[in-house]
Motif scaffolding. Structure first.
Motif, mmCIF file in Angstrom:
data_model
loop_
_atom_site.group_PDB
_atom_site.id
_atom_site.type_symbol
_atom_site.label_atom_id
_atom_site.label_comp_id
_atom_site.label_asym_id
_atom_site.label_seq_id
_atom_site.Cartn_x
_atom_site.Cartn_y
_atom_site.Cartn_z
ATOM 1 N N VAL A 57 -7.463 4.755 3.019
ATOM 2 C CA VAL A 57 -6.559 5.410 2.073
ATOM 3 C C VAL A 57 -7.243 6.619 1.435
ATOM 4 C CG1 VAL A 57 -5.270 5.088 -0.077
ATOM 5 C CG2 VAL A 57 -5.187 3.332 1.694
ATOM 6 N N CYS A 110 0.378 1.082 0.613
ATOM 7 C CA CYS A 110 -1.066 1.013 0.894
ATOM 8 C C CYS A 110 -1.885 1.458 -0.315
ATOM 9 C CB CYS A 110 -1.418 1.866 2.110
ATOM 10 S SG CYS A 110 -0.837 1.209 3.688
ATOM 11 N N PHE A 111 -1.389 2.473 -1.038
ATOM 12 C CA PHE A 111 -2.053 2.901 -2.270
ATOM 13 C C PHE A 111 -2.055 1.765 -3.288
ATOM 14 C CE2 PHE A 111 -0.814 7.617 -1.610
ATOM 15 C CZ PHE A 111 -1.995 7.866 -0.935
ATOM 16 N N ARG A 114 -4.709 -0.622 -2.352
ATOM 17 C CA ARG A 114 -6.004 -0.023 -2.678
ATOM 18 C C ARG A 114 -6.286 -0.127 -4.173
ATOM 19 N NH1 ARG A 114 -7.133 5.565 -3.329
ATOM 20 N NH2 ARG A 114 -5.321 5.429 -4.674
ATOM 21 N N CYS A 159 -2.315 -0.668 8.118
ATOM 22 C CA CYS A 159 -2.748 0.385 7.184
ATOM 23 C C CYS A 159 -3.327 1.568 7.954
ATOM 24 C CB CYS A 159 -3.774 -0.167 6.200
ATOM 25 S SG CYS A 159 -4.468 1.084 5.085
ATOM 26 N N CYS A 163 -1.701 5.307 7.855
ATOM 27 C CA CYS A 163 -2.473 6.492 7.471
ATOM 28 C C CYS A 163 -2.414 7.560 8.558
ATOM 29 C CB CYS A 163 -3.921 6.107 7.168
ATOM 30 S SG CYS A 163 -4.120 5.120 5.670
#
Length: 176
Positions: A57, A110-111, A114, A159, A163
């Motif tokens: 990420v 995904c953020f 993270r 993920c 990305c």
């Protein structure tokens, strides 16, 4: 034609994921059952997956910041003031709406993972729960257990692909 910074970002994404995949099978499972903050049980493989997730990420964020600097014609130096500023600057000054790009909803999730890992050792913060973060996890196949994310090998692969798709879509945006 793809920008050199995009090629570099895609190579870094692939290398990061490949490096993780190459070392994980050889690592014996950690059976110690160490307990981390708030009773979350973790092991070395889970920590490795979380670290890889953070790196993947971060590569996307660095790529977007670098693209923004390039579009502004700035030399590398002081980075933008965070992801939200990068998104706003791309939209306002360069007519690039990252939220409309392919893969954005998945990347946003995904953020969230993270941030849960970086700020809560895998557990959602009160703010994330208030903002509906656990529901976002369904979109990317990340299980939620006891208020925290469980980064499975399959979720990590997803993920990495998310990305890659987003970086490629960002590169395809028209540039001045």
């Amino acid at each position: 034609m793809m920008l050199d910074i995009t090629e570099d970002a895609l190579e870094e994404l692939a290398t990061t994921y490949a490096r993780h995949s190459a070392t994980t099978p050889r690592r014996p499972p950690d059976r110690s059952g160490r307990r981390y903050r708030d009773g979350i049980v973790g092991d070395t493989a889970a920590a490795d997956r979380a670290a890889c997730w953070l790196r993947l990420v971060s590569i996307v964020e660095i790529h977007a910041e670098t693209l923004l600097r390039r579009l502004f014609g700035e030399q590398p130096g002081r980075p933008p003031g965070g992801w939200s500023q990068v998104k706003e600057s791309l939209r306002r000054h360069h007519n690039i709406d990252v939220v409309a790009l392919e893969g954005w909803a998945r990347l946003d999730a995904c953020f969230t993972v993270r941030n849960a890992v970086a700020h809560g050792l895998g557990r959602f913060t009160a703010r994330q729960i208030e903002n509906g973060a656990p529901r976002k996890m369904r979109l990317i196949g990340v299980p939620v257990r006891d208020g925290g994310v469980v980064i499975t090998p399959e979720a990590l692969a997803s993920c990495a692909e998310t990305c890659r798709v987003f970086v490629t879509a960002l590169d395809a945006c028209p540039r001045p």
